[in-house]
Write a protein that holds these residues in place. Structure first.
Motif, mmCIF file in Angstrom:
data_model
loop_
_atom_site.group_PDB
_atom_site.id
_atom_site.type_symbol
_atom_site.label_atom_id
_atom_site.label_comp_id
_atom_site.label_asym_id
_atom_site.label_seq_id
_atom_site.Cartn_x
_atom_site.Cartn_y
_atom_site.Cartn_z
ATOM 1 N N ARG A 127 0.786 -1.227 -0.032
ATOM 2 C CA ARG A 127 0.003 0.136 0.085
ATOM 3 C C ARG A 127 0.883 1.211 0.067
ATOM 4 O O ARG A 127 0.639 2.377 -0.809
ATOM 5 C CB ARG A 127 -1.065 -0.014 1.147
ATOM 6 C CG ARG A 127 -1.696 1.188 1.348
ATOM 7 C CD ARG A 127 -2.720 1.234 2.322
ATOM 8 N NE ARG A 127 -3.820 2.435 1.955
ATOM 9 C CZ ARG A 127 -4.749 2.410 2.850
ATOM 10 N NH1 ARG A 127 -5.284 1.555 3.257
ATOM 11 N NH2 ARG A 127 -5.336 3.867 2.786
ATOM 12 N N PHE B 244 -2.115 0.241 -3.348
ATOM 13 C CA PHE B 244 -3.070 -0.660 -3.402
ATOM 14 C C PHE B 244 -3.622 -1.077 -2.059
ATOM 15 O O PHE B 244 -2.798 -1.440 -1.338
ATOM 16 C CB PHE B 244 -2.444 -1.920 -4.167
ATOM 17 C CG PHE B 244 -3.389 -3.124 -4.345
ATOM 18 C CD1 PHE B 244 -4.546 -3.182 -4.948
ATOM 19 C CD2 PHE B 244 -2.633 -4.302 -3.803
ATOM 20 C CE1 PHE B 244 -5.155 -4.303 -4.793
ATOM 21 C CE2 PHE B 244 -3.567 -5.522 -4.018
ATOM 22 C CZ PHE B 244 -4.793 -5.591 -4.594
ATOM 23 N N ARG B 245 -4.815 -1.283 -1.959
ATOM 24 C CA ARG B 245 -5.346 -1.706 -0.664
ATOM 25 C C ARG B 245 -5.692 -3.071 -0.526
ATOM 26 O O ARG B 245 -6.372 -3.654 0.371
ATOM 27 C CB ARG B 245 -6.532 -0.705 -0.022
ATOM 28 C CG ARG B 245 -6.324 0.536 -0.079
ATOM 29 C CD ARG B 245 -7.442 1.429 0.254
ATOM 30 N NE ARG B 245 -7.299 3.002 0.030
ATOM 31 C CZ ARG B 245 -8.041 3.884 0.423
ATOM 32 N NH1 ARG B 245 -9.015 3.583 1.395
ATOM 33 N NH2 ARG B 245 -7.780 4.916 0.395
ATOM 34 N N GLY B 246 -5.770 -3.857 -1.640
ATOM 35 C CA GLY B 246 -6.173 -5.347 -1.788
ATOM 36 C C GLY B 246 -5.379 -6.115 -0.714
ATOM 37 O O GLY B 246 -4.067 -5.872 -0.350
ATOM 38 N N ARG C 142 -10.237 -10.925 -8.324
ATOM 39 C CA ARG C 142 -10.721 -10.375 -7.197
ATOM 40 C C ARG C 142 -10.486 -8.722 -7.028
ATOM 41 O O ARG C 142 -11.277 -7.921 -6.646
ATOM 42 C CB ARG C 142 -10.781 -10.872 -5.987
ATOM 43 C CG ARG C 142 -11.556 -12.354 -5.935
ATOM 44 C CD ARG C 142 -10.908 -13.060 -4.594
ATOM 45 N NE ARG C 142 -9.466 -13.230 -4.346
ATOM 46 C CZ ARG C 142 -9.118 -13.677 -3.382
ATOM 47 N NH1 ARG C 142 -9.755 -13.999 -2.281
ATOM 48 N NH2 ARG C 142 -7.774 -13.892 -2.994
ATOM 49 N N TYR C 143 -9.135 -8.834 -7.490
ATOM 50 C CA TYR C 143 -8.627 -7.210 -7.428
ATOM 51 C C TYR C 143 -8.079 -6.537 -8.277
ATOM 52 O O TYR C 143 -7.555 -5.453 -8.100
ATOM 53 C CB TYR C 143 -7.302 -7.464 -6.292
ATOM 54 C CG TYR C 143 -7.712 -8.119 -4.744
ATOM 55 C CD1 TYR C 143 -8.695 -7.332 -3.860
ATOM 56 C CD2 TYR C 143 -7.412 -9.475 -4.462
ATOM 57 C CE1 TYR C 143 -8.863 -7.839 -2.747
ATOM 58 C CE2 TYR C 143 -7.729 -10.002 -3.326
ATOM 59 C CZ TYR C 143 -8.532 -9.213 -2.389
ATOM 60 O OH TYR C 143 -8.884 -9.933 -1.297
ATOM 61 N N THR D 269 -9.457 -4.866 -10.709
ATOM 62 C CA THR D 269 -10.126 -3.443 -11.231
ATOM 63 C C THR D 269 -9.689 -2.507 -10.090
ATOM 64 O O THR D 269 -9.259 -1.570 -10.466
ATOM 65 C CB THR D 269 -11.562 -3.640 -11.001
ATOM 66 O OG1 THR D 269 -12.105 -4.442 -12.504
ATOM 67 C CG2 THR D 269 -12.356 -2.286 -11.391
ATOM 68 N N GLN D 270 -9.583 -3.013 -8.740
ATOM 69 C CA GLN D 270 -9.418 -2.071 -7.622
ATOM 70 C C GLN D 270 -8.061 -1.764 -7.827
ATOM 71 O O GLN D 270 -7.713 -0.457 -7.766
ATOM 72 C CB GLN D 270 -9.478 -3.044 -6.494
ATOM 73 C CG GLN D 270 -9.013 -2.299 -5.177
ATOM 74 C CD GLN D 270 -9.358 -3.271 -3.918
ATOM 75 O OE1 GLN D 270 -9.894 -4.279 -3.843
ATOM 76 N NE2 GLN D 270 -8.348 -2.657 -2.624
ATOM 77 N N GLU E 113 -7.170 0.950 -10.380
ATOM 78 C CA GLU E 113 -8.024 2.235 -9.755
ATOM 79 C C GLU E 113 -7.006 3.006 -8.629
ATOM 80 O O GLU E 113 -6.625 4.165 -8.660
ATOM 81 C CB GLU E 113 -9.307 2.213 -9.229
ATOM 82 C CG GLU E 113 -10.395 1.814 -10.297
ATOM 83 C CD GLU E 113 -11.627 1.874 -9.597
ATOM 84 O OE1 GLU E 113 -11.941 1.725 -8.346
ATOM 85 O OE2 GLU E 113 -12.872 1.643 -10.390
ATOM 86 N N GLU E 114 -6.440 1.921 -8.037
ATOM 87 C CA GLU E 114 -5.876 2.534 -6.792
ATOM 88 C C GLU E 114 -3.958 2.687 -7.004
ATOM 89 O O GLU E 114 -3.448 3.404 -6.219
ATOM 90 C CB GLU E 114 -5.882 1.527 -5.416
ATOM 91 C CG GLU E 114 -7.382 1.434 -4.796
ATOM 92 C CD GLU E 114 -7.536 0.602 -3.870
ATOM 93 O OE1 GLU E 114 -8.650 0.878 -3.304
ATOM 94 O OE2 GLU E 114 -6.436 -0.273 -3.683
#
Length: 356
Positions: A27, A32-34, A53-54, A56-57, A60-61
């Motif tokens: 992070r 990234f917060r995944g 699962r992550y 797309t996130q 973005e992040e």
């Protein structure tokens, strides 16, 4: 967002790439917060590897990173093997203080036999020691929420409430006032339970004459707060008042000396000397404090064994305590920003002994 200080570690360790596995470091370096994945970083390339699962996130992040998705056919080892092969990497660093042996072996098996794996120890964690203005702002907000929770709880505490209920009230306030979560499991320890520094809340009812030690904190935009206050339910006894005053004097002594340029052990000694002089040294068994950031227990630590020199804008807790088995205990904890000529205290709740 990317922290270019990382490149100094590549140079120092004489490695061409580094694999980042610790979630807090992921992070810090990417945004990234995944919960799952790796960062693969060279001087020319930044890649975030994760699963469907992550992805797309992650895009973005972590806009500064290329996102690569693993699959059932191509796992982390295969992806890392392809990356190191394409980039002609001969030596890759990894977080040997974080990764488990079995995971490292699986990754090695999927990569070239000639690829050298070099442990980087806690080098990446140490990038997070000094906080920037954004980080300090987030932590001040987190601590302001925690201060509000203390003001709330002292207005509703009463005999008959259980430790679990007190902890739940604190956590409800934190989350209903903007916290993303708690920094750690909330401690609410009453009576003889308060002699256990990390007691777990129970169904024990809080009784008149009990010490009640509450240690709690929350997360705001990823950053933690941490504070402890000890109160008495009903009237405090002379011994309770004596112990509380000693702990308070010990904390004030440390807050008076802490500043950039001091050794962590020197700050610890300032508080410990007060407690030892009062005859309670054997009942203060932990270090005076620790740093806080994305994770609740970061380095450096205020302890007799740590001679690291404090730097400006390092965050430290200052939390002396006295814990007497069969009687109870007191801890008072503030979280402060180390400055050149002292410290800036982010904790504003009263430290007067409250009899509720």
């Amino acid at each position: 967002m990317f922290r270019e200080e990382l490149y100094a570690i590549l140079k120092e360790k004489m490695i061409e790439a580094v694999l980042v596995s610790d979630g807090y470091n992921m992070r810090y370096l990417s945004g990234f917060r995944g919960a799952t994945g790796y960062l693969y970083i060279t001087r020319a390339r930044r890649v975030l590897i994760t699963d469907s699962r992550y992805t797309t996130q992650a895009r973005e992040e972590a806009p500064d990173f290329e996102v690569v998705e693993i699959s059932n056919q191509k796992g982390y080892g295969a992806v890392i093997g392809e990356l190191t092969g394409a980039d002609e990497i001969n030596c890759i660093g990894f977080e040997n203080d974080h990764m488990i042996y079995a995971d490292v072996m699986k990754l090695k098996e999927a990569c070239s036999e000639e690829l050298v794996w070099e442990g980087v120890g806690d080098s990446l964690n140490r990038l997070r020691i000094v906080k920037n203005e954004m980080e300090l702002t987030c932590m001040e907000k987190a601590q302001s929420i925690a201060d509000g929770a203390f003001s709330h709880i002292i207005g509703i505490l009463k005999p008959g409430m259980t430790e679990l209920q007190a902890a739940a009230e604190l956590e409800f306030y934190l989350k209903s006032h903007g916290a993303y979560g708690t920094s750690f499991d909330t401690i609410a320890a009453s009576g003889i339970h308060s002699a256990m520094p990390h007691a777990m809340p129970s169904n024990k009812a809080i009784e008149p004459g009990d010490f009640l030690t509450m240690d709690f904190g929350c997360i705001y935009e990823g950053y933690c707060s941490d504070m402890t206050r000890t109160v008495v339910i009903g009237k405090a006894s002379p011994k309770q008042k004596e112990i509380y005053q000693i702990v308070l004097e010990a904390q004030l002594a440390a807050l008076d000396v802490i500043k950039a340029g001091m050794k962590c052990s020197e700050v610890d000694k300032a508080a410990r000397d007060v407690i030892e002089k009062a005859g309670y040294g054997e009942y203060f068994g932990h270090g005076l404090g620790h740093s806080v950031g994305l994770y609740i227990h970061e380095e450096p630590r205020l302890s007799p064994k740590c001679d690291e020199v404090l730097r400006e804008n390092v965050i430290q807790t200052v939390e002396p305590g006295i814990y007497i088995p069969g009687f109870g205990g007191v801890r008072i904890e503030d979280i402060v920003i180390v400055k050149e000529n002292g410290c800036q205290n982010m904790t504003h709740s009263t430290k007067e002994l409250l009899e509720l």
